[in-house]
Motif scaffolding. Structure first.
Motif, mmCIF file in Angstrom:
data_model
loop_
_atom_site.group_PDB
_atom_site.id
_atom_site.type_symbol
_atom_site.label_atom_id
_atom_site.label_comp_id
_atom_site.label_asym_id
_atom_site.label_seq_id
_atom_site.Cartn_x
_atom_site.Cartn_y
_atom_site.Cartn_z
ATOM 1 N N LEU A 1 0.787 -1.240 0.000
ATOM 2 C CA LEU A 1 0.000 0.000 0.000
ATOM 3 C C LEU A 1 0.819 1.291 0.000
ATOM 4 O O LEU A 1 0.238 2.378 -0.047
ATOM 5 C CB LEU A 1 -0.941 0.012 1.205
ATOM 6 N N ARG A 2 2.129 1.188 0.049
ATOM 7 C CA ARG A 2 2.895 2.439 -0.003
ATOM 8 C C ARG A 2 2.739 3.066 -1.390
ATOM 9 O O ARG A 2 2.882 2.373 -2.396
ATOM 10 C CB ARG A 2 4.361 2.170 0.316
ATOM 11 N N ASN A 3 2.379 4.346 -1.400
ATOM 12 C CA ASN A 3 2.114 5.099 -2.636
ATOM 13 C C ASN A 3 0.883 4.603 -3.378
ATOM 14 O O ASN A 3 0.732 4.867 -4.579
ATOM 15 C CB ASN A 3 3.325 5.084 -3.565
ATOM 16 N N VAL A 4 0.007 3.900 -2.693
ATOM 17 C CA VAL A 4 -1.197 3.384 -3.355
ATOM 18 C C VAL A 4 -2.069 4.520 -3.882
ATOM 19 O O VAL A 4 -2.831 4.351 -4.840
ATOM 20 C CB VAL A 4 -1.994 2.461 -2.402
ATOM 21 N N THR A 5 -1.945 5.698 -3.276
ATOM 22 C CA THR A 5 -2.732 6.849 -3.713
ATOM 23 C C THR A 5 -2.353 7.298 -5.129
ATOM 24 O O THR A 5 -3.095 8.037 -5.770
ATOM 25 C CB THR A 5 -2.524 8.028 -2.748
ATOM 26 N N LEU A 6 -1.186 6.837 -5.601
ATOM 27 C CA LEU A 6 -0.713 7.280 -6.920
ATOM 28 C C LEU A 6 -0.975 6.263 -8.016
ATOM 29 O O LEU A 6 -0.667 6.529 -9.176
ATOM 30 C CB LEU A 6 0.805 7.549 -6.859
ATOM 31 N N THR A 7 -1.498 5.092 -7.666
ATOM 32 C CA THR A 7 -1.473 3.992 -8.630
ATOM 33 C C THR A 7 -2.852 3.505 -9.065
ATOM 34 O O THR A 7 -3.011 2.339 -9.405
ATOM 35 C CB THR A 7 -0.661 2.808 -8.075
ATOM 36 N N ALA A 8 -3.836 4.386 -9.049
ATOM 37 C CA ALA A 8 -5.159 4.014 -9.547
ATOM 38 C C ALA A 8 -5.067 3.683 -11.049
ATOM 39 O O ALA A 8 -4.169 4.206 -11.723
ATOM 40 C CB ALA A 8 -6.133 5.168 -9.329
ATOM 41 N N PRO A 9 -5.943 2.864 -11.583
ATOM 42 C CA PRO A 9 -7.030 2.136 -10.919
ATOM 43 C C PRO A 9 -6.520 0.894 -10.187
ATOM 44 O O PRO A 9 -5.355 0.544 -10.318
ATOM 45 C CB PRO A 9 -7.939 1.765 -12.087
ATOM 46 N N TYR A 10 -7.433 0.264 -9.444
ATOM 47 C CA TYR A 10 -7.017 -0.759 -8.491
ATOM 48 C C TYR A 10 -7.554 -2.149 -8.823
ATOM 49 O O TYR A 10 -8.487 -2.299 -9.579
ATOM 50 C CB TYR A 10 -7.475 -0.352 -7.077
ATOM 51 N N PHE A 11 -6.931 -3.108 -8.206
ATOM 52 C CA PHE A 11 -7.175 -4.559 -8.331
ATOM 53 C C PHE A 11 -6.522 -5.121 -9.589
ATOM 54 O O PHE A 11 -6.047 -4.370 -10.437
ATOM 55 C CB PHE A 11 -8.673 -4.895 -8.286
ATOM 56 N N HIS A 12 -6.541 -6.435 -9.685
ATOM 57 C CA HIS A 12 -5.768 -7.116 -10.733
ATOM 58 C C HIS A 12 -6.216 -6.721 -12.131
ATOM 59 O O HIS A 12 -5.444 -6.819 -13.075
ATOM 60 C CB HIS A 12 -5.882 -8.635 -10.568
ATOM 61 N N ASN A 13 -7.471 -6.288 -12.235
ATOM 62 C CA ASN A 13 -7.976 -5.911 -13.553
ATOM 63 C C ASN A 13 -8.332 -4.425 -13.631
ATOM 64 O O ASN A 13 -9.027 -3.998 -14.553
ATOM 65 C CB ASN A 13 -9.206 -6.757 -13.901
ATOM 66 N N GLY A 14 -7.890 -3.671 -12.639
ATOM 67 C CA GLY A 14 -8.174 -2.233 -12.639
ATOM 68 C C GLY A 14 -9.658 -1.927 -12.566
ATOM 69 O O GLY A 14 -10.123 -0.923 -13.093
ATOM 70 N N ARG A 15 -10.381 -2.777 -11.863
ATOM 71 C CA ARG A 15 -11.839 -2.687 -11.853
ATOM 72 C C ARG A 15 -12.350 -1.407 -11.193
ATOM 73 O O ARG A 15 -13.384 -0.874 -11.572
ATOM 74 C CB ARG A 15 -12.398 -3.901 -11.106
ATOM 75 N N THR A 16 -11.643 -0.922 -10.196
ATOM 76 C CA THR A 16 -12.132 0.267 -9.500
ATOM 77 C C THR A 16 -11.182 1.453 -9.715
ATOM 78 O O THR A 16 -9.970 1.290 -9.707
ATOM 79 C CB THR A 16 -12.268 0.027 -7.980
ATOM 80 N N ALA A 17 -11.811 2.597 -9.892
ATOM 81 C CA ALA A 17 -11.024 3.786 -10.238
ATOM 82 C C ALA A 17 -10.553 4.551 -9.014
ATOM 83 O O ALA A 17 -9.598 5.324 -9.102
ATOM 84 C CB ALA A 17 -11.860 4.703 -11.122
ATOM 85 N N THR A 18 -11.223 4.341 -7.892
ATOM 86 C CA THR A 18 -10.886 5.156 -6.720
ATOM 87 C C THR A 18 -10.591 4.279 -5.508
ATOM 88 O O THR A 18 -11.063 3.140 -5.413
ATOM 89 C CB THR A 18 -12.049 6.091 -6.337
ATOM 90 N N LEU A 19 -9.858 4.858 -4.582
ATOM 91 C CA LEU A 19 -9.581 4.143 -3.337
ATOM 92 C C LEU A 19 -10.862 3.907 -2.547
ATOM 93 O O LEU A 19 -11.027 2.876 -1.906
ATOM 94 C CB LEU A 19 -8.604 4.957 -2.479
ATOM 95 N N GLU A 20 -11.749 4.873 -2.618
ATOM 96 C CA GLU A 20 -13.014 4.737 -1.897
ATOM 97 C C GLU A 20 -13.753 3.490 -2.370
ATOM 98 O O GLU A 20 -14.257 2.691 -1.573
ATOM 99 C CB GLU A 20 -13.856 5.993 -2.140
ATOM 100 N N ASP A 21 -13.789 3.312 -3.679
ATOM 101 C CA ASP A 21 -14.471 2.156 -4.235
ATOM 102 C C ASP A 21 -13.722 0.865 -3.900
ATOM 103 O O ASP A 21 -14.332 -0.179 -3.648
ATOM 104 C CB ASP A 21 -14.598 2.315 -5.758
#
Lengths: 128, 456
Positions: free
Chosen positions: B354-374
């Protein structure tokens, strides 16, 4: 005031001041503290109820966890339960400032309700 | 009037201390830091050694790719926190940077989100890729498990060095396919060149092909038999000689390429200026009250620290958390199962650090979510897609996926909107203040003369 002797005037002032102080200590100060901290107390109580409830539910999946994760789970539970200490601590502070036990229990009951604890007891009860 | 003053003094004296919240969270976090054995992240100092310079050249030089159009840096972009801003990376045959990069028609699509590279030299980083197909089994004796099996050469410094060679041999990442030619817009020496690496290894499969590709990449870099036939090859010969002065030129292999790449990555992508580390080190003003509250949720009721543990905030283990793929069911990514073949590993993916996770959107193995909130919401409710349908009418998740969901998430967490906001504040405190600094990291040019990072 001119109708009263100076001594009586002093006495009346002392009595009036005592009444004001008494009014402040018994009603105004507790109300001030309650108004300022009711949300904090409610939040701490809600989190405490959630933490207690979740710890119970988590115990049901304990056997599915590796020893490392079980250890971490218990540590996170310990952290979550710190909210209970915060609630207790804040409750004591409020009591010491004259807030009534009945007020705290009222807030606690509302917090329990907003944490969903009452309904969860039915939904999440383990099968017999 | 005097009575009024007395009242005012009494009221002021009895006013509650507004800083009590800070005090509580600081005290609680001190306890947490002790209980969870949290320490500031140890990092190596930034130093531009010869090995670093070689690794930097290799990292940004598209000459390593079959079609000379993608580099490591194409999908690991400094400005995107060493990821690329895309849901799934786009390899050879495409143009554009980051989210602007478009998948060319008819080319293979790499299915997974580009992983960031932060702090992967840490001993806790024991597996690489979303499915952990490259792992270190014994760090002291440098025993690794990888798709190359017994053909994996000896001598890799660490698991990150091993990892570095595999994108070279994937058709949808850097290799391309037989019959490809390099793009015509490249400098004349490189334009319209046959992809000899893909072509000459097309008859091979599996580990043998990776081995063949590796040998041809090295040959393209430094020539064969010590003879440089291309101008960049003598430059690379010099760089290798400077980085590995003890090594005879004829012994330079893919191991040295991997080790140099790994060295560059561990120096360039190290979190050295993180508010959370400063807080852990004793600076109570390093993070906001919201971040403190978020840390309290992270290590407490949110249970995040059960899996996102340790200095990198990952157990480097594998979990299913109910993130569905948009593709047709037969193409769903089965994650760890693809690396181990074990049914229990279906739909499991490695816990992201999770270090620098704020910079690496989108998230999950397939980039399914665009935001950390999601992304956080997905953890809170891993079954949220279970009763949904794809556009094709198929279920978004099947029973296997639902049953694979980690028991840790099956309990159901209760996080309020404030909790989520506080968690994000905490995650922001894990961001390196200088994560996007380019100085000393992005070179002006690369030895091949190709566009740096493959970007025109």
């Amino acid at each position: 005031m001119g109708r009263f002797s100076p001594a009586l005037q002093v006495l009346l002032c002392v009595v009036a001041l005592a009444l004001v102080v008494q009014l402040y200590l018994d009603h105004i100060r507790p109300q001030l503290w309650l108004n300022l901290h009711e949300t904090d107390y409610h939040e701490a109580a809600r989190r405490c109820h959630e933490a207690t409830r979740e710890r119970t539910v988590w115990a049901q999946i304990e056997q599915d966890l590796t020893p490392r994760r079980r250890d971490l789970f218990y540590r996170t539970s310990g952290v979550a339960l710190m909210d209970c200490y915060e609630r207790a601590s804040l409750g004591l502070t409020l009591r010491s400032k004259g807030v009534g036990q009945a007020d705290l229990e009222r807030i606690d009951l509302m917090a329990r309700h907003s944490a969903g604890v009452l309904s969860d007891l039915f939904v999440r009860a383990p099968a017999p | 009037m005097r009575g009024l003053y007395v009242c005012l003094i009494l009221i002021i004296w009895s006013m509650p201390n507004q800083a009590a919240g800070d005090v509580f969270y600081d005290a609680a976090l001190r306890r947490i830091i002790t209980d969870f054995n949290v320490r500031p992240l140890p990092t190596k100092p930034f130093e531009e050694t010869e090995k670093y310079k070689l690794g930097r050249a290799l990292f940004f030089d598209p000459i390593l790719s079959g079609n000379r159009d993608v580099a490591c840096a194409t999908c690991h972009i400094v400005q995107y926190g060493s990821s690329d801003g895309l849901a799934a990376s786009i390899g050879t045959g495409a143009r554009g940077i980051g989210p602007e990069r478009k998948q060319p028609v008819g080319r293979l699509r790499q299915p997974r989100n580009s992983l960031d590279l932060w702090n992967r030299d840490n001993d806790r980083a024991r597996s690489m890729f979303w499915d952990g197909r490259v792992e270190v089994l014994d760090p002291a004796r440098r025993v690794f498990r990888s798709p190359m099996g017994t053909l994996l050469p000896k001598g890799f410094d660490n698991v990150m060095a091993v990892q570095a060679i595999f994108p070279l041999a994937r058709a949808d990442e850097m290799l391309g396919v037989e019959g490809d030619t390099s793009p015509s817009h490249l400098p004349s020496r490189h334009a319209n060149r046959i992809n000899e690496i893909a072509g000459r290894t097309s008859a091979l499969e599996g580990p043998e092909r990776i081995e063949g590709v590796a040998a041809l990449v090295v040959a393209r870099l430094i020539g064969t038999g010590g003879k440089a036939t291309e101008p960049w090859q003598s430059t690379y010969q010099d760089l290798f000689k400077a980085a590995y002065p003890e090594e005879p030129a004829n012994d330079i292999s893919i191991v040295h390429v991997g080790n140099a790449l790994s060295h560059f990555e561990e120096i360039a992508f190290a979190s050295r200026n993180t508010p959370w580390d400063r807080y852990v080190d004793g600076d109570t003003n390093a993070i906001s009250i919201e971040a403190k509250q978020g840390a309290f949720v992270f290590f407490g009721k949110g249970r995040c620290a059960v899996c996102h543990e340790g200095p990198l905030f990952s157990d480097f283990d594998f979990h299913a958390i109910g993130v569905p793929d948009a593709s047709s069911p037969e193409k769903w990514d089965q994650g760890r199962f693809l690396a181990t073949g074990a049914a229990r590993d279906k739909f499991k993916f490695r816990t992201p650090p999770l270090r620098n996770v704020t910079l690496t959107a989108p998230y999950f193995h397939n980039g399914r979510t665009a935001t950390l909130e999601d992304a956080i919401t997905q953890h809170v409710n891993p079954l949220r897609h279970a009763d949904r349908y794809q556009d094709s009418g198929a279920f978004a998740m099947n029973l296997d996926q639902i049953e694979a969901i980690s028991p840790i998430l099956s309990v159901g967490l209760h996080l309020s909107a404030d909790d989520v906001a506080h968690l994000i504040a905490f995650l922001t405190s894990l961001e390196d203040d200088k994560a996007l600094a380019e100085e000393g990291i992005i070179p002006v040019s690369v030895p091949s003369g190709l566009p740096v990072g493959g970007f025109e």
